[in-house]
Design an enzyme around this catalytic site. Sequence first.
Site, PDB file in Angstrom:
ATOM      1  N   HIS A  85       0.838  -1.203   0.000  1.00 61.30           N
ATOM      2  CA  HIS A  85       0.000   0.000   0.000  1.00 61.30           C
ATOM      3  C   HIS A  85       0.868   1.246   0.000  1.00 61.30           C
ATOM      4  O   HIS A  85       1.964   1.255   0.540  1.00 61.30           O
ATOM      5  CB  HIS A  85      -0.933   0.022   1.214  1.00 61.30           C
ATOM      6  N   HIS A 123       0.839   5.142   1.290  1.00 57.79           N
ATOM      7  CA  HIS A 123       0.205   6.148   2.142  1.00 57.79           C
ATOM      8  C   HIS A 123       0.197   7.465   1.367  1.00 57.79           C
ATOM      9  O   HIS A 123       1.237   7.895   0.870  1.00 57.79           O
ATOM     10  CB  HIS A 123       1.025   6.388   3.416  1.00 57.79           C
TER      11      HIS A 123
END
Length: 135
Positions: free
Chosen positions: A99, A101
């Site tokens: 992922h 941020h």
Amino acid sequence: MDDCLFCKIIRSELPSHKIYEDEKVLVILDINPWTRGHCLVFPKKHIRNIFEADTNTLSHLILAAQKISLLVKEKLGAEGINILQNNNRLAGQIVDHIHFHIIPRYKDNSLQISHSTDYQGNDLKEVVKLLTGNR
Ligand code: 5GP
Ligand code: ZN
């Protein structure tokens, strides 16, 4: 992956605040935001981290990261954005599903992401040699 937190969110087995979704990518608000509008951009396919990511998925991820950056800038008035991506425990990766941020930055924000470090190494030539195999 059955027990992966983000896979459970993708399958709607766990709640989340969804911001954007397409056939390959999901974007949600971080449950513990560093700043207002802190988003997490991740693929619907379970991939552990940067070391295991394929070109196609990575391309989609970075384009989605740009889309969300523009969205946050326009709609929340962020004047800057930090994009952070952790790999492995040593680097602070807690959720083992790749992922990015997206961390919006505002003028009155107290968040510090500093350039300073205790690292004193100055063997740049040696590092070039190790990474390129020459010079
Ligand atoms: P990492 O440290 O792996 O790069 O970041 C994981 C992020 O996921 C953290 O910022 C953490 O706040 C966020 N997080 C952990 N659990 C949940 C959750 O259940 N829902 C959401 N939306 N974010 C979570
Ligand atoms: Zn997963």
